[in-house]
Design an enzyme around this catalytic site. Structure first.
Site, PDB file in Angstrom:
ATOM      1  N   ARG A 129     -13.377  21.388 -32.861  1.00 38.13           N
ATOM      2  CA  ARG A 129     -14.289  21.771 -33.981  1.00 38.13           C
ATOM      3  C   ARG A 129     -14.304  23.194 -34.242  1.00 38.13           C
ATOM      4  O   ARG A 129     -14.936  23.680 -35.171  1.00 38.13           O
ATOM      5  CB  ARG A 129     -15.576  21.125 -33.634  1.00 38.13           C
ATOM      6  CG  ARG A 129     -16.091  21.628 -32.435  1.00 38.13           C
ATOM      7  CD  ARG A 129     -17.589  21.115 -32.184  1.00 38.13           C
ATOM      8  NE  ARG A 129     -18.370  21.422 -30.822  1.00 38.13           N
ATOM      9  CZ  ARG A 129     -17.899  20.953 -29.656  1.00 38.13           C
ATOM     10  NH1 ARG A 129     -17.053  20.160 -29.388  1.00 38.13           N
ATOM     11  NH2 ARG A 129     -18.641  21.602 -28.680  1.00 38.13           N
ATOM     12  N   TYR A 130     -13.895  24.131 -33.205  1.00 41.80           N
ATOM     13  CA  TYR A 130     -13.821  25.580 -33.484  1.00 41.80           C
ATOM     14  C   TYR A 130     -12.598  26.182 -34.125  1.00 41.80           C
ATOM     15  O   TYR A 130     -12.694  26.994 -34.759  1.00 41.80           O
ATOM     16  CB  TYR A 130     -14.245  26.237 -32.226  1.00 41.80           C
ATOM     17  CG  TYR A 130     -15.680  25.864 -31.692  1.00 41.80           C
ATOM     18  CD1 TYR A 130     -16.775  26.098 -32.383  1.00 41.80           C
ATOM     19  CD2 TYR A 130     -15.662  25.092 -30.397  1.00 41.80           C
ATOM     20  CE1 TYR A 130     -18.114  25.744 -31.850  1.00 41.80           C
ATOM     21  CE2 TYR A 130     -16.989  24.670 -29.801  1.00 41.80           C
ATOM     22  CZ  TYR A 130     -18.063  24.937 -30.732  1.00 41.80           C
ATOM     23  OH  TYR A 130     -19.552  24.694 -30.134  1.00 41.80           O
ATOM     24  N   THR A 131     -11.508  25.603 -33.661  1.00 35.93           N
ATOM     25  CA  THR A 131     -10.112  26.107 -34.225  1.00 35.93           C
ATOM     26  C   THR A 131      -9.539  25.608 -35.317  1.00 35.93           C
ATOM     27  O   THR A 131     -10.076  24.451 -35.940  1.00 35.93           O
ATOM     28  CB  THR A 131      -9.179  25.960 -32.985  1.00 35.93           C
ATOM     29  OG1 THR A 131      -8.935  24.392 -32.728  1.00 35.93           O
ATOM     30  CG2 THR A 131      -9.695  26.500 -31.537  1.00 35.93           C
TER      31      THR A 131
END
Length: 768
Positions: A129-131
């Site tokens: 969900r961050y990259t």
């Protein structure tokens, strides 16, 4: 119905037998194994992709995530992959995506990752969900021709979408990025290679189908790892691994010596061996300088203590200065500037992973869909065949498209030449399409196109454009037909495309290939005479000097003397277990003779149920006689029993129920061998009749035994003074029988004979 015709309702009915449980389990396991091998673990030789990797790239291509596009969240990519093509765990798909983006893992990344995608020190990537991710320009080599009829498509897991069974790879990505995987019954470990070298090799295979493996190695000398480093294996070893599809290559880090103020210097590692992280090297240094007591031991082993003293005597400190400015920078400071630089580097190479091994196992799913081992030449040859077929299919697809467009434009040309008549037919006809077809001999496609064109496209200028486009398309179609009809021209076109791609995407080699010997660091040992004392229970010790009286050594209660061996500190103590396994320990590492010594088993890693039964300490070239209870034996040298591992090595091949009964040195002048059986039979024959086995084995029959109750008791060399038989007389009284060389003549025969019974009544125990 007669009585005889009455059916027997109680007769046993044979059930409708289905497959047995064993057959069902076998079939189910084979189906599972094939699924793992082809659908999960092994790459396809043609495009170099495992199924999950292929699905990720194809899904990203359909999402429009080309190299110039804005990256999107990795979670979105993973969700699209799972929902459409790969119904498995999201973490497994994300891990595959991360690997394709890690420049330190794959030689040519296929995914451009934004954010934390891990490090070579073992740090994991951030959550999906961050990259963010998008395709790299290099991924065009796999995806640019996918819509041109180059590969076959098949239904996805639920039949709602189509997915490519292979990607139309313009270069052999299987060799460029390599692969690693463990399947059922097979595994793969394909190292990465340099694009320019692989392209040159592929062109050579394309132009010379009979290219030899030696010629191929001139163009493709070896792997090219993402992190650089050095391959120290010889060209012959690399060629052997490539030709046999399996092997091991020795790799090494690369470093420089930096001079500091006041004559000081430091060793700086700038490139690590493939698969080795800086964190791993630091942990190994910590283990060397601050070792932990091994499980089951009360203190550090002599090897640990010696290695600790060696490392601390040379190494002052180590620190990791890796960062943005330098991907790898490990700094090692010596204890003193007077330390020899080569000795310092050898110590680090010998005791850490700065020098390591890389496995090579060229296993892939071949062009026919069969998982198997392939040589490097086979891999390139099959890929070249695949590429030729891909270009042929692409050319046919483009020719079909050009032919369709030419057909349509020819219809428009007819319409423009007879524009007034065409307009009149359309205006006056209730069904203009069949009327146009009949009036101007058009096809349905041409008539439909004429009815759909706008009036502005009927202008004079448009007619010029049509003629120009027709000329270009006809020229293109002629070239495509030439390619399809001429194999030589097709191969030339494929080679030209490979060369262009190599020019576009190629880079310089990162890994140095320079053959060097494997680093071994031996702790110097002072060459002194010592006497090794071995007890019956396997306790060992060493006392300085020779000429000691064996009666002067004390032992624990219930233990006694097995033997004393006068040798030197540079020699080895070897032992045979009851299973025929050999073990060795350097004499220099044995405890002193002030106490009772230490069990040799504490210095080894014994197998379950193993027991040391025979010992010898001598120089490496000392000849030894080895014999078993069932009469087998051979001659060897002590160096053949010496192993590098604490777990020893299997030295003797034993029959069931057999075990070693003899391990003794042979005098250099030995000529005749006397063998004694448990039933009192003696056989004398020439020692030259006994086979010499340097690496151990089964040996030959020394004496024929009388039934299963008989056994080989002892063997000894016949000297000038003759031979002594030690045993027991009546009432168990010790008795000795001395025989001169003349007395032994009656026992002389050929090897493997029964021998002759002893003339004196004595129950033999051993030969003296």
């Amino acid at each position: 119905m007669s009585k005889n015709d009455t059916p027997d309702l109680f007769a046993s009915q044979a059930p409708d037998e289905g497959p047995s449980l064993a057959d069902f389990a076998e079939r189910a396991y084979l189906d599972y194994a094939v699924s793992v091998v082809k659908g999960r673990a092994l790459p396809d030789l043609c495009d170099g992709m495992k199924p999950v990797q292929r699905r990720i790239l194809y899904a990203m291509d359909r999402m429009g995530l080309a190299g110039s596009a804005k990256p999107v969240k990795s979670a979105r990519v993973v969700g699209d992959v799972l929902g459409k093509f790969h119904p498995h765990g999201d973490q497994s798909a994300y891990d595959a995506l991360v690997r394709l983006a890690q420049g330190f893992t794959v030689r040519y990344p296929l995914i451009d990752g934004q954010g934390n995608f891990g490090s070579r020190d073992g740090d994991g990537a951030a959550a999906m969900r961050y990259t963010e991710a998008r395709l790299t320009r290099f991924a065009d080599l796999l995806l640019s021709e996918i819509d041109e009829g180059t590969v076959d498509f098949g239904p996805n897991y639920d039949g709602s979408f189509e997915e490519p069974l292979r990607l139309p790879a313009r270069l052999p990505v299987c060799l460029l990025n390599g692969a690693s995987g463990i399947a059922v019954g097979m595994a793969t470990e394909i190292p990465p290679h340099n694009l320019r070298e692989v392209a040159a090799a592929a062109i050579a295979v394309l132009e010379q189908p009979t290219l030899t493996a030696d010629a191929l190695m001139q163009l493709l000398p070896g792997p090219d790892f993402p992190g650089g480093g050095q391959i120290i294996s010889s060209p012959e070893e690399i060629a052997a691994a490539y030709s046999s599809s399996r092997g091991s290559l020795k790799v090494r880090a690369r470093w420089v010596f930096e001079d500091l103020a006041r004559g000081q210097w430091q060793l700086v590692v700038t490139q690590l061996a493939h698969g080795v992280s800086a964190q791993r090297v630091l942990e190994e240094i910590e283990e060397l300088t601050n070792p932990k007591v091994k499980a089951g031991k009360k203190s550090l082993t002599p090897e640990q203590q010696q290695t600790k003293q060696l490392v601390l005597g040379l190494l002052e400190s180590v620190r990791d200065e890796s960062g943005k400015d330098a991907e790898v920078r490990l700094v090692f400071e010596p204890r003193s500037s007077r330390i020899d630089r080569q000795e310092f580097s050898r110590m680090l190479l010998a005791h850490t992973s700065l020098e390591a091994s890389v496995s090579v196992n060229l296993v892939a799913v071949d062009a026919m869909g069969r998982p198997r081992s392939l040589s490097l030449l086979e891999m390139l040859s099959q890929w070249v065949d695949f590429r030729i077929q891909t270009v042929r299919r692409r050319s046919q697809h483009r020719l079909d498209q050009a032919s369709r467009r030419i057909h349509i434009l020819e219809g428009r040309s007819i319409a423009l030449l007879h524009i007034d008549a065409v307009i009149a037919v359309i205006r006056e006809s209730d069904e203009p399409k069949p009327a146009l077809i009949e009036r101007f001999a058009l096809s349905e496609i041409q008539a439909e196109d004429i009815l759909e064109i706008r009036l502005r496209q009927l202008a004079r200028l448009e007619a010029l454009k049509i003629e120009r486009e027709l000329a270009e398309l006809r020229e293109k179609a002629d070239k495509l037909r030439h390619l399809l009809e001429n194999e030589k021209a097709l191969r030339k076109a494929v080679g030209k495309e490979i060369a262009e791609d190599a020019k576009t995407y190629g880079d310089d080699r990162r890994t140095l290939i320079k053959a060097e010997s494997r680093t071994t660091l031996e702790i110097p040992v002072l060459d002194e005479p010592v006497t090794v004392v071995v007890s019956t229970n396997g306790w060992v010790r060493a006392r300085q000097g020779h000429g000691h009286d064996p009666l002067g050594f004390s032992f624990k209660t219930g233990d006694g003397l097995y033997g004393t061996f006068e040798c030197r500190t540079t020699d080895s103590l070897v032992a045979l277990s009851n299973s025929g396994r050999s073990f060795s320990v350097p004499v220099s590492s044995l405890p002193g003779a002030r106490g009772d010594g230490a069990p040799m088993t504490t210095m080894l890693d014994m197998e379950a149920g193993g027991q040391l039964v025979h010992f010898v300490a001598a120089s490496a070239q000392t000849p030894l006689l080895v014999a078993t209870e069932k009469g087998q034996g051979f001659v060897t040298r002590l160096e053949g029993l010496v192993g590098r591992n604490r777990s020893g090595k299997q030295f003797m091949t034993l029959d069931e129920g057999d075990h070693p009964v003899l391990l003794k040195p042979l005098p250099a002048e030995a000529g005749a061998l006397a063998v004694l059986s448990a039933k009192g039979r003696l056989l004398v024959f020439g020692l030259d009749e006994v086979k010499t086995l340097a690496s151990g084995g089964r040996g030959v029959s020394l004496i024929e035994l009388e039934g299963p109750s008989d056994s080989l008791l002892d063997a000894a060399l016949v000297g000038d003074e003759g031979l002594r038989v030690l045993g027991e007389g009546r009432a168990g009284k010790p008795q000795e029988l001395s025989m001169s060389r003349n007395d032994l003549l009656v026992y002389v025969s050929k090897r493997a004979r029964k021998g002759r019974a002893l003339e004196h009544k004595i129950k033999p125990r051993r030969l003296g």
